[in-house]
Design a protein around this motif. Structure first.
Motif, short mmCIF file in Angstrom:
data_model
loop_
_atom_site.label_atom_id
_atom_site.label_comp_id
_atom_site.label_asym_id
_atom_site.label_seq_id
_atom_site.Cartn_x
_atom_site.Cartn_y
_atom_site.Cartn_z
N PRO A 1 0.84 -1.21 0.00
CA PRO A 1 0.00 0.00 0.00
C PRO A 1 0.87 1.26 0.00
CG PRO A 1 -0.56 -1.47 1.84
CD PRO A 1 0.69 -2.00 1.23
N VAL A 2 0.35 2.35 -0.54
CA VAL A 2 1.08 3.62 -0.52
C VAL A 2 1.11 4.11 0.93
CG1 VAL A 2 1.09 6.01 -1.32
CG2 VAL A 2 0.33 4.18 -2.86
N PRO A 3 2.31 4.32 1.51
CA PRO A 3 2.38 4.82 2.89
C PRO A 3 1.56 6.11 3.03
CG PRO A 3 4.56 4.13 2.15
CD PRO A 3 3.65 4.08 0.94
N ALA A 4 0.89 6.24 4.16
CA ALA A 4 -0.03 7.37 4.38
C ALA A 4 0.64 8.72 4.11
CB ALA A 4 -0.56 7.32 5.81
N LYS A 5 1.91 8.85 4.47
CA LYS A 5 2.54 10.16 4.34
C LYS A 5 2.76 10.61 2.89
CE LYS A 5 7.11 8.19 5.23
NZ LYS A 5 8.23 8.20 6.16
#
Ligand SMILES: [Mn+2]
Length: 330
Positions: free
Chosen positions: A58-62
């Motif tokens: 998943p794309v890291p939240a930041k």
């Protein structure tokens, strides 16, 4: 950076002669992986090409604030659009690094491999690998020029993020005059440096803080304080309610201690292996060291994964680091 006219021309041809692309980067993506994936997407968009973006993690939240981040899909979500016969891989040192995303690629696919890892094994049918580039984003800036594209702000913001994170916020030894000239050029396109730095470098999540506390509790030293290492076990992730990408940067706490040349973070993965992150100040080429364990990276930052017990991995890695330190000082 050395000129790469031949590879640039080949990359331009690769992109111009097809209409549909899959853009992929490495598992557990960092700022350069995400920034470069999106940078290529903005280039393809400007050219009116069809593009699909994938990452096995998943794309890291930041990084989700980056323009186009929502375009990045999981391999599962793209399954029905596969197989892809034109692939652009960015910031991946070998095919293995693409993880599950590899399953979307046709067996006879044409693959353009754009990267800056010295350990890159040239797995593409075309390869543009620039080991003295600070980031894949820096190589991609040359691609923007070679394709004669407009420097749109979203494109600039994505490449700036790759450049910023892979130079540790313009602090590592790869921060060359060319890097800062490119950063300056990107800021002129309207990129907001404080906002990006705050989101990707300064902000710490609760999970990250909880993991950092646990890792610091395990910090140990050897070889006259030249090696510092930490552990994160499965229960640390569970008790900290933290995800994999929240351990980003923790290894630096070991390396940053005065007198330490090699900082190491050992972490148990979900499938029982041990992932080893390595950082060094100057004496040990941890890229070479990681490579000897089947991993890869750069001289100052690298990693590998070993399928052995925690005790065995710690002993194997520390012994090799110790040998490398002795060689370095002899
Ligand atoms: Mn990179």
């Amino acid at each position: 950076m050395t000129p790469n006219h031949k590879q640039a021309a080949e990359a331009v041809r690769f992109i111009r002669e097809a209409d549909r692309f899959l853009v992929v980067s490495h598992v557990n993506p960092d700022g350069d992986a995400i920034g470069s994936t999106l940078g290529v997407a903005w280039m393809l968009k400007q050219l009116g090409k069809e593009f699909h973006l994938v990452n096995a993690s998943p794309v890291p939240a930041k990084f989700r604030f980056l323009p186009g981040a929502e375009w990045i899909r999981s391999p599962e979500e793209l399954r029905s659009a596969a197989p892809f016969s034109r692939v652009i891989a960015v910031d991946a040192a070998d095919a293995e690094r693409m993880g599950e995303a590899r399953s979307l690629i046709a067996e006879d696919a044409q693959l353009l491999n754009i990267d800056h890892h010295a350990t890159n094994d040239r797995f593409g049918t075309s390869n543009w690998v620039v080991p003295d580039a600070a980031a894949t984003a820096q190589v991609l800036a040359n691609l923007v020029e070679a394709l004669k594209l407009r420097w749109e702000k979203p494109l600039a913001a994505c490449l700036y993020t790759g450049l910023l994170t892979d130079t540790g916020g313009f602090r590592y030894s790869n921060t060359t005059p060319a890097v800062l000239e490119l950063a300056s050029h990107l800021l002129k396109q309207g990129v907001h440096p404080a906002e990006i730095a705050d989101r990707v470098m300064e902000t710490m999540t609760q999970g990250q803080l909880a993991l950092t506390k646990r890792a610091l509790d395990t910090l140990a030293f050897s070889d006259n304080g030249q090696v510092g290492w930490m552990w994160l076990k499965r229960r640390d992730f569970e008790e900290a309610e933290a995800s994999e990408d929240e351990m980003d940067g923790i290894v630096n706490y070991a390396r940053n201690v005065e007198g330490v040349d090699v900082g190491i973070l050992f972490r148990e993965t979900e499938d029982g292996a041990v992932k080893v992150s390595l950082r060094s100040r100057e004496k040990v080429d941890v890229g070479e060291l990681a490579k000897s364990f089947g991993g890869g990276g750069h001289a100052r930052a690298a990693g590998c994964t070993l399928e052995e017990s925690p005790e065995k991995v710690e002993q194997m890695v520390l012994s090799k680091v110790s040998d490398a330190l002795k060689r370095g000082s002899s």
